[in-house]
Design a protein around this motif. Structure first.
Motif, mmCIF file in Angstrom:
data_model
loop_
_atom_site.group_PDB
_atom_site.id
_atom_site.type_symbol
_atom_site.label_atom_id
_atom_site.label_comp_id
_atom_site.label_asym_id
_atom_site.label_seq_id
_atom_site.Cartn_x
_atom_site.Cartn_y
_atom_site.Cartn_z
ATOM 1 N N PHE A 18 67.795 31.737 20.713
ATOM 2 C CA PHE A 18 67.013 31.139 19.632
ATOM 3 C C PHE A 18 67.387 29.692 19.569
ATOM 4 O O PHE A 18 66.153 29.090 19.440
ATOM 5 C CB PHE A 18 67.606 31.847 18.244
ATOM 6 C CG PHE A 18 66.798 33.381 18.287
ATOM 7 C CD1 PHE A 18 65.638 33.655 18.302
ATOM 8 C CD2 PHE A 18 67.544 34.462 17.827
ATOM 9 C CE1 PHE A 18 64.872 34.912 18.118
ATOM 10 C CE2 PHE A 18 67.263 35.682 17.584
ATOM 11 C CZ PHE A 18 65.644 35.937 17.605
ATOM 12 N N SER A 19 68.606 29.259 19.717
ATOM 13 C CA SER A 19 68.931 28.102 19.889
ATOM 14 C C SER A 19 68.386 27.204 20.755
ATOM 15 O O SER A 19 68.306 25.916 20.701
ATOM 16 C CB SER A 19 70.443 27.792 19.544
ATOM 17 O OG SER A 19 70.957 27.784 20.963
ATOM 18 N N LEU A 20 67.853 27.954 21.773
ATOM 19 C CA LEU A 20 67.142 27.207 23.007
ATOM 20 C C LEU A 20 65.526 27.131 22.650
ATOM 21 O O LEU A 20 64.887 26.415 23.439
ATOM 22 C CB LEU A 20 67.533 27.854 24.258
ATOM 23 C CG LEU A 20 68.900 27.605 24.759
ATOM 24 C CD1 LEU A 20 69.342 28.470 26.010
ATOM 25 C CD2 LEU A 20 68.997 26.011 25.387
ATOM 26 N N GLY A 21 65.428 27.892 21.577
ATOM 27 C CA GLY A 21 63.797 27.606 21.115
ATOM 28 C C GLY A 21 62.973 28.764 21.606
ATOM 29 O O GLY A 21 61.895 29.023 21.592
ATOM 30 N N ARG A 49 74.537 24.194 11.251
ATOM 31 C CA ARG A 49 73.470 25.153 11.459
ATOM 32 C C ARG A 49 72.202 25.035 10.739
ATOM 33 O O ARG A 49 71.301 25.630 11.054
ATOM 34 C CB ARG A 49 73.795 26.653 11.350
ATOM 35 C CG ARG A 49 74.992 27.003 12.629
ATOM 36 C CD ARG A 49 75.665 28.173 12.129
ATOM 37 N NE ARG A 49 74.914 29.340 11.692
ATOM 38 C CZ ARG A 49 74.857 30.300 12.853
ATOM 39 N NH1 ARG A 49 75.048 30.456 13.849
ATOM 40 N NH2 ARG A 49 73.678 31.327 12.559
ATOM 41 N N ASN A 72 69.379 22.793 12.872
ATOM 42 C CA ASN A 72 68.486 23.499 13.819
ATOM 43 C C ASN A 72 67.891 24.855 13.169
ATOM 44 O O ASN A 72 67.385 25.747 13.720
ATOM 45 C CB ASN A 72 68.797 23.525 15.214
ATOM 46 C CG ASN A 72 70.009 24.601 15.477
ATOM 47 O OD1 ASN A 72 70.434 24.912 14.259
ATOM 48 N ND2 ASN A 72 70.508 24.655 16.637
ATOM 49 N N MET A 111 69.231 27.549 12.358
ATOM 50 C CA MET A 111 69.910 28.840 12.845
ATOM 51 C C MET A 111 70.260 29.884 11.692
ATOM 52 O O MET A 111 70.418 30.723 11.693
ATOM 53 C CB MET A 111 71.143 28.428 13.513
ATOM 54 C CG MET A 111 70.733 27.995 14.904
ATOM 55 S SD MET A 111 69.826 28.982 16.272
ATOM 56 C CE MET A 111 71.184 30.204 16.587
ATOM 57 N N LEU A 150 68.261 32.901 10.750
ATOM 58 C CA LEU A 150 68.381 33.939 11.107
ATOM 59 C C LEU A 150 69.071 35.048 10.262
ATOM 60 O O LEU A 150 69.149 36.251 10.344
ATOM 61 C CB LEU A 150 69.164 34.011 12.429
ATOM 62 C CG LEU A 150 68.475 33.217 13.634
ATOM 63 C CD1 LEU A 150 69.063 33.020 14.868
ATOM 64 C CD2 LEU A 150 67.130 33.929 14.202
ATOM 65 N N ILE A 185 60.199 26.252 16.821
ATOM 66 C CA ILE A 185 60.641 26.376 18.428
ATOM 67 C C ILE A 185 60.700 24.876 18.856
ATOM 68 O O ILE A 185 61.777 24.371 19.616
ATOM 69 C CB ILE A 185 59.445 26.923 19.108
ATOM 70 C CG1 ILE A 185 59.596 28.454 18.886
ATOM 71 C CG2 ILE A 185 59.665 26.829 20.807
ATOM 72 C CD1 ILE A 185 58.471 29.263 19.132
ATOM 73 N N ARG A 213 63.911 23.522 17.593
ATOM 74 C CA ARG A 213 65.386 23.670 18.266
ATOM 75 C C ARG A 213 65.443 23.326 19.715
ATOM 76 O O ARG A 213 66.411 23.082 20.162
ATOM 77 C CB ARG A 213 65.233 25.303 18.232
ATOM 78 C CG ARG A 213 65.221 26.378 16.883
ATOM 79 C CD ARG A 213 66.250 27.322 16.831
ATOM 80 N NE ARG A 213 66.311 27.701 15.683
ATOM 81 C CZ ARG A 213 65.695 29.151 14.964
ATOM 82 N NH1 ARG A 213 65.177 29.857 15.961
ATOM 83 N NH2 ARG A 213 65.974 29.285 14.021
ATOM 84 N N LYS A 214 64.016 22.942 20.293
ATOM 85 C CA LYS A 214 64.199 22.340 21.650
ATOM 86 C C LYS A 214 64.756 20.972 21.158
ATOM 87 O O LYS A 214 65.439 20.420 22.334
ATOM 88 C CB LYS A 214 62.614 22.214 21.935
ATOM 89 C CG LYS A 214 62.608 21.864 23.480
ATOM 90 C CD LYS A 214 61.107 22.441 23.992
ATOM 91 C CE LYS A 214 60.931 21.905 25.299
ATOM 92 N NZ LYS A 214 60.672 20.390 25.376
ATOM 93 N N MET A 271 72.112 23.364 20.301
ATOM 94 C CA MET A 271 73.369 23.870 19.844
ATOM 95 C C MET A 271 74.361 24.195 20.878
ATOM 96 O O MET A 271 74.161 25.094 21.685
ATOM 97 C CB MET A 271 73.158 24.933 18.836
ATOM 98 C CG MET A 271 74.516 25.258 18.124
ATOM 99 S SD MET A 271 73.735 26.054 16.374
ATOM 100 C CE MET A 271 75.282 25.409 15.315
ATOM 101 N N PHE A 281 78.095 26.406 21.287
ATOM 102 C CA PHE A 281 78.785 27.189 20.354
ATOM 103 C C PHE A 281 80.258 27.277 20.769
ATOM 104 O O PHE A 281 80.729 26.584 21.820
ATOM 105 C CB PHE A 281 78.339 28.710 20.646
ATOM 106 C CG PHE A 281 77.018 28.845 20.069
ATOM 107 C CD1 PHE A 281 76.455 29.272 18.764
ATOM 108 C CD2 PHE A 281 75.777 28.524 20.959
ATOM 109 C CE1 PHE A 281 75.427 29.503 18.378
ATOM 110 C CE2 PHE A 281 74.510 28.594 20.428
ATOM 111 C CZ PHE A 281 74.222 29.097 19.059
#
Ligand SMILES: Nc1ncnc2c1ncn2[C@@H]1O[C@H](COP(=O)(O)OP(=O)(O)OP(=O)(O)O)[C@@H](O)[C@H]1O
Ligand SMILES: [Mg+2]
Lengths: 303, 253
Positions: A186-189, B50, B53, B55, B58, B83, B86-87, B91, B93
């Motif tokens: 998800f974090s990569l889109g 978080r 972006n 996150m 979720l 999308i 987030r591109k 992130m 981790f």
């Protein structure tokens, strides 16, 4: 005195449990030995590649092998997408611990506990009488085409029977995939579908394969579900259409054992057929076990 | 649009159900600098990171109010495409978490899901991304080997490469070194300093020395509040807020 008694009891149980194991091994050995000894001499290429002759007292079992393979193939085509999607839904899409997920899991567990003859009756009632007859009525003006026992209905019935196997082993495979991988995707889109397609499914292939093979091996050995839904006593032709009936190994064994006009004459063929059936299911189970342990090992290295 | 901040956080509140994890956060993350979030465990550092972006979307039951402006555009507005956000805002981790596929495929994952299928183009991206994290020399002959076979430090580098492959503008890092040994940590820190030449970096860390070593700006958080924000030197040597001072001195005796 007391000490002695304890020693005696412990020795007694040691022997007892040991005997239980030994008797198990002996029983399996007797069954297999009996079948192999009596059947092996009859398993020839001719036996595997020709049709029964002379009221099953002679000839081979090719139509039954073909029917089994066809049946199980159709079953696989039905059960794998359904089972895998169910598992993915439960593990990925559905909100965890929701009542709905709980209900689906309960349903699957219950499905696994239903006696196989009940599946046969369900197949007869639902697939043949309801769906088959319904299709005939709607599309063919009532002409009998799909509303009769047929390989498609038998395979769908088997698909229901083996659905829990596929769902459970796929779920098991999905569960061990680190949650972090979803977050990374998800974090990569990635969209949810891309996450499932490119992150989850590739890692679940082993589990899906194991489940499939177990399902196939179970499906190949079940007689009750196909009894009313499509298996034939004897067919002069090979099934080539979805609404054809078919011969099947397990059912063939049952027929030869109970319906033969000359039991003694069919006995060697019966042994040989059982041997073929057992070899088939054992090989499939064994393959499943190997794949599973390979996948497990890979996962252990991973984390 | 001014160039003073890459990410402007305005009156940001965030709730996990009824629990308020972020309280009225105002902070400007400057471009091509490293900003560190520090503070005791549970103060909301990861949550704020978080939020940048989305996150947190979720997680069920999360509610966000206020604004986060990326280059002046609110990322929580309905016009912002998740999308592409987030591109642009990637992130890293805490634990290195490469996918259990080859090194090559790990790096190619992002470009692929964003529609690049041309093999040559992918090869180029993989090479550039691995070079940017300084691991190309080490892995160029074993691109097809499982990424899980790499050492933890290399795995974390790979995760950063995987991210760089989608050409983000902002790098969010949540304790990226906490699973690494000191030598690996030093090397990753070096890499982070290198990356800031073209990227904006926000890093969460528990390690005060690390914050002092790598960051240009620091934000001290406490119980969901952003207590103090400023140049790292200032925050560490001359904190304005008593609570920041207590935390920093408490840590170092
Ligand atoms: N998914 C969640 N649901 C409910 N509460 C959460 C959730 N995630 C975090 N919290 C709470 O929000 C607060 C902030 O958490 P967060 O993870 O942002 O802290 P942190 O500063 O990153 O801590 P750490 O240094 O331990 O990583 C904590 O009190 C935590 O318990
Ligand atoms: Mg955290």
């Amino acid at each position: 005195m007391n000490r002695k008694l304890i020693n005696f009891i412990s020795a007694f149980f040691y022997t007892l449990t040991g005997l239980a194991c030994a008797s198990l091994v002996i029983i399996v050995a007797i069954i297999l030995g009996n079948i192999v000894v009596n059947g092996i001499s009859h398993v020839t290429w001719e036996f595997l590649s020709t049709a029964p002759k002379a009221g099953m007292a002679e000839g081979g079992i090719f139509p039954a092998i073909f029917g089994t393979a066809f049946l199980v193939l159709l079953m696989t085509i039905a059960v794998v997408p359904l089972g895998v999607s169910t598992a993915i839904y439960l593990q990925i899409y559905a909100p965890a611990k929701s009542r709905w997920v709980h209900a689906v899991r309960m349903a699957i567990q219950n499905l696994a506990g239903v006696p196989s003859i009940v599946f046969g009756l369900f197949g007869l009632g639902f697939f043949i009488e309801f769906m088959g007859k319904g299709i005939d009525k709607i599309f063919l003006g009532g002409e009998l085409y799909m509303g009769q026992p047929a390989i498609i209905w038998a395979s769908l019935t088997l698909a229901l029977l083996t659905l829990p196997t596929v769902v459970v082993s796929t779920e098991e495979a999905l569960r061990v995939i680190p949650k972090a991988h979803r977050e990374v995707a998800f974090s990569l889109g990635a969209t949810r579908w891309q996450m499932v397609r490119y992150v989850i499914l590739p890692q679940a292939v082993g589990g899906i394969l194991t489940g499939t093979i177990l399902a196939v091996s179970r499906g190949a050995g079940e007689v009750a579900p196909i009894l009313f839904t499509g298996a034939a006593y004897y067919l002069p032709y090979l099934p080539t259409r979805l609404n054809h009936q078919f011969m099947e190994l397990g059912y063939h064994v049952y027929v030869m054992a109970t319906q033969s006009p000359d039991v003694d004459a069919t006995l060697p063929i019966l042994y040989a057929t059982v041997l073929v059936l057992l070899t088939l299911t054992f090989t499939l189970n064994f393959t499943a076990i190997i794949i599973r342990s390979k996948v497990r090992r890979k996962l252990k290295i991973g984390k | 649009m001014n160039n003073i901040s890459k990410i402007e956080t305005k009156a940001l509140d965030l709730f996990y159900g009824h629990f308020q994890a972020l309280k009225n956060i105002h902070v400007s993350i400057p471009p091509q600098k490293i900003t560190a979030f520090i503070g005791p465990s549970g103060c909301g550092k990861s949550t704020l990171l978080r939020a940048y972006n989305r996150m947190n979307d979720l997680i069920k039951g999360v509610k966000v109010t206020g604004e986060v402006l990326l280059d002046g555009k609110n990322i929580y507005s309905s016009k912002m495409k998740l999308i592409s956000l987030r591109k642009r805002v990637g992130m890293v981790f805490q634990r290195p978490n490469p996918f259990p596929i080859s090194t090559y495929e790990n790096v190619a994952f992002g470009p692929r899901i964003h529609g690049i299928t041309n093999r040559e183009q992918l090869d180029n991206i993989v090479e550039t991304s691995l070079k940017a994290t300084g691991m190309w020399k080490d892995v160029k002959d074993k691109l097809q080997i499982s990424a899980l076979a790499l050492a933890p430090e290399q795995q974390q580098r790979l995760c950063i490469s995987r991210l760089l492959a989608v050409e983000p503008e902002v790098l969010l890092m949540d304790e990226p070194c906490s699973a690494l040994d000191p030598i690996a940590t030093a090397k990753i820190e070096e890499l982070i300093l290198e990356l800031k030449k073209c990227l904006t970096v926000v890093i969460v860390t528990h390690n005060m020395q690390q914050a002092a070593r790598v960051s240009d700006y620091s934000a001290f958080m406490l119980l969901g509040d952003l207590v103090e924000f400023g140049e790292t030197k200032e925050v560490f040597t001359n904190p304005k807020d008593k609570r920041t001072q207590d935390y920093i001195t408490g840590r170092f005796g």
